[in-house]
Motif scaffolding. Structure first.
Motif, short mmCIF file in Angstrom:
data_model
loop_
_atom_site.label_atom_id
_atom_site.label_comp_id
_atom_site.label_asym_id
_atom_site.label_seq_id
_atom_site.Cartn_x
_atom_site.Cartn_y
_atom_site.Cartn_z
N ALA A 1 0.84 -1.20 0.00
CA ALA A 1 0.00 0.00 0.00
C ALA A 1 0.87 1.25 0.00
CB ALA A 1 -0.93 0.00 1.21
N PHE A 2 1.95 1.21 0.76
CA PHE A 2 2.87 2.34 0.80
C PHE A 2 3.51 2.57 -0.57
CE2 PHE A 2 7.47 3.35 1.26
CZ PHE A 2 7.33 4.70 1.54
N LEU A 3 3.99 1.49 -1.20
CA LEU A 3 4.63 1.61 -2.50
C LEU A 3 3.66 2.09 -3.57
CD1 LEU A 3 6.77 -1.67 -2.50
CD2 LEU A 3 7.52 0.65 -1.98
N ALA A 4 2.37 1.79 -3.40
CA ALA A 4 1.34 2.19 -4.37
C ALA A 4 0.79 3.58 -4.08
CB ALA A 4 0.20 1.17 -4.37
N LYS A 5 1.36 4.29 -3.11
CA LYS A 5 0.88 5.62 -2.70
C LYS A 5 -0.54 5.55 -2.15
CE LYS A 5 3.84 8.04 -6.02
NZ LYS A 5 3.90 8.98 -7.17
N GLY A 6 -0.81 4.45 -1.45
CA GLY A 6 -2.12 4.26 -0.86
C GLY A 6 -2.17 4.77 0.56
N ASP A 7 -3.28 4.52 1.22
CA ASP A 7 -3.52 4.97 2.59
C ASP A 7 -2.90 3.95 3.55
OD1 ASP A 7 -4.58 5.71 5.06
OD2 ASP A 7 -6.42 6.48 4.17
N ARG B 1 -6.75 1.98 -2.93
CA ARG B 1 -5.50 1.28 -3.19
C ARG B 1 -5.10 0.42 -1.99
NH1 ARG B 1 -1.67 5.42 -6.74
NH2 ARG B 1 -3.32 6.13 -8.15
N ALA B 2 -5.29 0.95 -0.81
CA ALA B 2 -4.98 0.18 0.40
C ALA B 2 -5.84 -1.07 0.49
CB ALA B 2 -5.16 1.05 1.64
N LEU B 3 -7.14 -0.93 0.23
CA LEU B 3 -8.05 -2.07 0.34
C LEU B 3 -7.75 -3.14 -0.71
CD1 LEU B 3 -11.59 -0.73 1.30
CD2 LEU B 3 -9.65 -1.38 2.73
N ALA B 4 -7.26 -2.73 -1.87
CA ALA B 4 -6.91 -3.72 -2.89
C ALA B 4 -5.91 -4.73 -2.32
CB ALA B 4 -6.32 -3.02 -4.12
N GLY C 1 1.59 -8.41 -6.18
CA GLY C 1 1.47 -7.21 -5.36
C GLY C 1 2.50 -6.16 -5.74
N ALA C 2 3.74 -6.59 -5.97
CA ALA C 2 4.79 -5.66 -6.36
C ALA C 2 4.50 -5.04 -7.72
CB ALA C 2 6.14 -6.37 -6.37
N ILE C 3 3.99 -5.84 -8.64
CA ILE C 3 3.67 -5.35 -9.98
C ILE C 3 2.53 -4.33 -9.93
CG2 ILE C 3 2.74 -5.99 -12.25
CD1 ILE C 3 4.22 -8.67 -11.94
N VAL C 4 1.46 -4.68 -9.22
CA VAL C 4 0.31 -3.78 -9.11
C VAL C 4 0.69 -2.51 -8.37
CG1 VAL C 4 -1.99 -3.51 -8.10
CG2 VAL C 4 -1.38 -5.64 -9.25
N ALA C 5 1.51 -2.63 -7.33
CA ALA C 5 1.94 -1.45 -6.58
C ALA C 5 2.74 -0.50 -7.48
CB ALA C 5 2.77 -1.86 -5.37
N ALA C 6 3.64 -1.06 -8.29
CA ALA C 6 4.43 -0.23 -9.19
C ALA C 6 3.54 0.46 -10.23
CB ALA C 6 5.49 -1.09 -9.89
N LEU D 1 0.25 1.20 -9.91
CA LEU D 1 -0.56 2.23 -9.26
C LEU D 1 0.28 3.45 -8.89
CD1 LEU D 1 -2.83 0.08 -6.90
CD2 LEU D 1 -3.54 1.34 -8.93
N ALA D 2 1.53 3.22 -8.50
CA ALA D 2 2.38 4.33 -8.11
C ALA D 2 2.60 5.31 -9.26
CB ALA D 2 3.72 3.81 -7.61
N ARG D 3 2.49 4.80 -10.48
CA ARG D 3 2.70 5.65 -11.66
C ARG D 3 1.41 6.36 -12.10
NH1 ARG D 3 6.50 1.88 -11.69
NH2 ARG D 3 8.52 2.28 -12.66
N LYS D 4 0.30 5.99 -11.48
CA LYS D 4 -0.98 6.62 -11.82
C LYS D 4 -1.27 7.74 -10.83
CE LYS D 4 -4.45 4.43 -13.27
NZ LYS D 4 -5.68 3.62 -13.36
N PRO D 5 -1.69 8.90 -11.32
CA PRO D 5 -2.03 9.99 -10.40
C PRO D 5 -3.25 9.65 -9.56
CG PRO D 5 -2.70 10.55 -12.64
CD PRO D 5 -1.90 9.28 -12.74
N LEU D 6 -3.27 10.11 -8.33
CA LEU D 6 -4.43 9.90 -7.45
C LEU D 6 -5.62 10.67 -7.98
CD1 LEU D 6 -2.59 10.22 -4.05
CD2 LEU D 6 -3.66 8.15 -4.91
N THR D 7 -6.77 10.03 -8.00
CA THR D 7 -7.99 10.69 -8.48
C THR D 7 -8.73 11.30 -7.31
OG1 THR D 7 -9.24 8.61 -8.30
CG2 THR D 7 -8.19 9.08 -10.41
N GLU D 8 -9.63 12.22 -7.63
CA GLU D 8 -10.38 12.93 -6.60
C GLU D 8 -11.49 12.08 -6.01
OE1 GLU D 8 -9.68 15.83 -5.29
OE2 GLU D 8 -7.92 16.02 -6.56
N ASN D 9 -12.08 11.18 -6.81
CA ASN D 9 -13.19 10.36 -6.31
C ASN D 9 -13.22 9.02 -7.01
OD1 ASN D 9 -14.52 10.90 -8.86
ND2 ASN D 9 -15.11 12.89 -8.00
#
Length: 328
Positions: A135-141, A272-275, A313-318, A320-328
């Motif tokens: 979750a941290f690597l994916a810029k999640g909560d 992202r964290a819940l994923a 998990g490492a692949i998905v985290a990488a 997601l980390a490259r995708k900007p966070l959305t507002e909703n």
């Protein structure tokens, strides 16, 4: 586990005192799949060297859970009270999606009873110990990830045996009572012990925190080697179908975990964290229970899951980390 502080706008920021732990955790997550692969190969090629270690698997799992307890702090639990809806949603999603998906996949693929029970057991386990790192690597909560993982682990002694009994009882006889005692001894007590050590031995624990990701990675790898060694003679016949089942299981968890957050109207960081909290399981616990209560073959899905969910998990985290966070 990684700690974080949050605010409504910014991405969670790691506690500065744990910056070294975060850096080492990233390296450990990268290297961990390789360690697990090597352990699995070693267990397959040298089964006689690892089979004698089978009785030590519960003790090894206890070490992992003690390490998890060492990373927990009171603020981790305080975050549950601050936003109970998000934590409850994560717990419900975790204990509904993965057990249900495990049962559906076992039936759809017509797995033999031991493998079916093993897959369902993986689905009924609490969150994996590396989920908050992902979750941290994916810029999640990260704070939410830690809260969900902690609560799912603390309630596992009751929830996991009941779910296994309900979903896997049609495949094999399930001794839920004995399973409760095993989870109490190998999961809950070590976690509480680690938490107590963190509270009363802060300076000493602070010195070993950076090494915990590596310690957990090595111990989990040993468990995988032992589990693979126990079912080495049947891996050639069952390995393909088990790998397919695990990939599907983990994929459903990651995707539906993110979707659950979206349906619950959580922000993108929480989704992202819940994923990862839904898709990554404590496969070491599942392997331990499978070995203790069923056969080594039933532990095979857990061994494969230990490898695959860290790779995926490492692949998905990488990604997601490259995708900007959305507002909703």
């Amino acid at each position: 586990m990684l700690e974080a502080t949050t605010n409504p706008v910014e991405t969670p920021v790691l506690n500065p005192a744990l910056a070294a732990e975060a850096k080492i955790a990233r390296i450990a997550v990268t290297v961990f799949p390789l360690l697990v692969v090597l352990a699995g190969v070693a267990g397959f090629l040298l089964p006689d060297a690892f089979k004698p270690l089978a009785p030590s698997v519960p003790f090894l799992l206890g070490i992992i859970m003690f390490c998890m307890g060492l990373t927990l702090t009171p603020p981790d639990f305080a975050s549950v009270a601050k936003r109970p809806w998000a934590v409850v949603l994560g717990i419900v999603a975790h204990y509904v999606i993965m057990p249900g998906a495990g049962w559906l996949i076992a039936v759809a693929l017509n797995l033999e009873p031991q493998l079916a029970v093993g897959l369902i057991l993986v689905g009924c386990a609490p969150s994996g110990t590396a989920s908050n790192v992902m979750a941290f690597l994916a810029k999640g909560d990260v704070a939410l990830s830690v809260a969900v993982a902690s609560v799912s682990t603390l309630i596992a002694p009751i929830v996991t045996p009941l779910l296994v009994f309900f979903l896997a009882g049609s495949f094999l006889n399930i001794d839920a009572g004995s399973m409760v005692l095993d989870i109490l001894k190998t999961v809950l007590l070590p976690v509480i012990g680690g938490l107590a050590a963190r509270l009363f031995l802060k300076k000493l624990v602070g010195k070993v925190l950076p090494a915990l990701p590596w310690a957990s990675a090595v111990v989990i790898s040993v468990i995988v080697a032992v589990v693979v060694a126990g079912s080495a003679s049947k891996i050639a016949a069952a390995g393909g179908i088990v790998f397919l089942a695990v990939v599907l299981h983990n994929g459903f968890g990651l995707g539906l975990g993110y979707l659950a957050g979206k349906l619950g109207r959580l922000d993108d960081k929480a989704r992202r964290a819940l994923a990862f909290e839904v898709g990554m399981q404590n496969s070491g616990l599942a392997a331990t229970l499978a070995t203790a209560h069923f056969t080594p073959l039933a532990a095979l899905p857990s061994a494969v899951f230990s490898l695959w969910h860290n790779v995926s998990g490492a692949i998905v985290a990488a990604w997601l980390a490259r995708k900007p966070l959305t507002e909703n």
